[in-house]
Enzyme design. Structure first.
Site, PDB file in Angstrom:
ATOM      1  N   GLU A   1       0.832  -1.217   0.000  1.00  0.00           N
ATOM      2  CA  GLU A   1       0.000   0.000   0.000  1.00  0.00           C
ATOM      3  C   GLU A   1       0.857   1.254   0.000  1.00  0.00           C
ATOM      4  OE1 GLU A   1      -3.370   0.509  -0.482  1.00  0.00           O
ATOM      5  OE2 GLU A   1      -2.910  -1.548  -1.066  1.00  0.00           O
TER       6      GLU A   1
ATOM      7  N   ASP B   1      18.008  13.073 -29.326  1.00  0.00           N
ATOM      8  CA  ASP B   1      16.863  12.335 -28.802  1.00  0.00           C
ATOM      9  C   ASP B   1      15.575  13.124 -28.918  1.00  0.00           C
ATOM     10  OD1 ASP B   1      18.270  10.218 -27.850  1.00  0.00           O
ATOM     11  OD2 ASP B   1      18.434  10.989 -25.811  1.00  0.00           O
TER      12      ASP B   1
END
Ligand code: ADE
Length: 254
Positions: A119, A172
């Site tokens: 969690e 890129d």
């Protein structure tokens, strides 16, 4: 660059860090990665690393002690001493990872990544130990391991010497705020699908212009939100203006 990764599942990193470019970067010493099992820093016979949440509710919460002990031991810190390198908690609540954040992290010599699971992680880790929190996207994964792999991968390829072609990272997608132009290799004619003529022309100026325009076109079509922050020249703006006026269609350019 040295990465320390804290996880309850060290086996998940096998393969990803033992292949291809990351493998070579490790072998050449440009990058080193140590996977630390948080369980090794847990105390007691059962080496417990998680517990029930205070206040009730489902799921388990990762205990703070083993994580504090792990980070302090790895960085040689005294109890309560603040880390002087990025200690990043991977969580969907963190700041969003991007190429810009990858460049920022690549400037450091050492980075510690804490992989949450279940969690979540006891809030005191976030408040008193971590000095950064990163999410790799607006979706929830089973843990921080895959996000840690994503960050190591994106940062490693920016380290000088890691990629064979030192100019590659500057071309890129995202680096100048635009998507990358399309790539082609041989054969020039595959089942009648042809490589754009200009790429076969040997005219370097024409190729550079075609690539730039393809970058602009793709970004305009797919991610117009990126154009607001992109670094654009006067010629780029004129080209985008023509696109907006419908004078340059996708078809005429590819
Ligand atoms: N842990 C679970 N989901 C995550 C995400 N999207 N980014 C970072 N850590 C996570």
């Amino acid at each position: 660059m040295h990465f320390d990764i804290l996880t309850l599942f060290p086996g998940m990193f096998k393969g990803v860090f033992e292949e291809s470019i990351i493998k070579r970067a490790r072998e050449t010493g440009l990058v080193s990665i140590t996977i630390h099992n948080i369980r090794d820093y847990a105390t007691g016979k059962h080496k417990i690393t998680d517990d029930y949440p205070y206040g009730g509710g489902g799921g388990m919460v990762m205990k703070p002690e083993p994580i504090f002990r792990a980070v302090e031991s790895i960085l040689g810190l005294k109890e309560g001493e603040k880390p002087n390198v990025p200690v990043i908690l991977l969580t969907p609540q963190g700041r969003l990872f991007s190429q810009e954040v990858a460049w920022e992290l690549a400037q450091h010599k050492r980075i510690v990544l804490i992989c949450g699971h279940y969690e979540g992680v006891d809030e005191r880790v976030r408040i008193h130990l971590a000095n950064d929190e990163i999410s790799i996207g607006d979706y929830v994964l089973t843990g921080g391991e895959i996000p840690a792999m994503v960050i190591v991968d994106a940062v490693t390829r920016l380290i000088p010497g890691v990629l064979g072609d030192p100019t590659a990272v500057f071309e890129d997608s995202f680096t100048d705020g635009l998507l990358e132009y399309p790539h082609y290799t041989r054969p020039a004619d595959f089942r009648g699908y042809k490589v754009p003529e200009v790429l076969l022309s040997g005219n370097h100026a024409a190729i550079a212009q075609w690539r730039r325009e393809q970058s602009l076109l793709r970004t305009w079509q797919r991610r117009p939100d990126l154009l607001k922050k992109a670094r654009l020249t006067e010629a780029d703006r004129e080209f985008l203006q023509r696109l907006a006026e419908g004078k340059d269609s996708m078809e005429s350019r590819t």
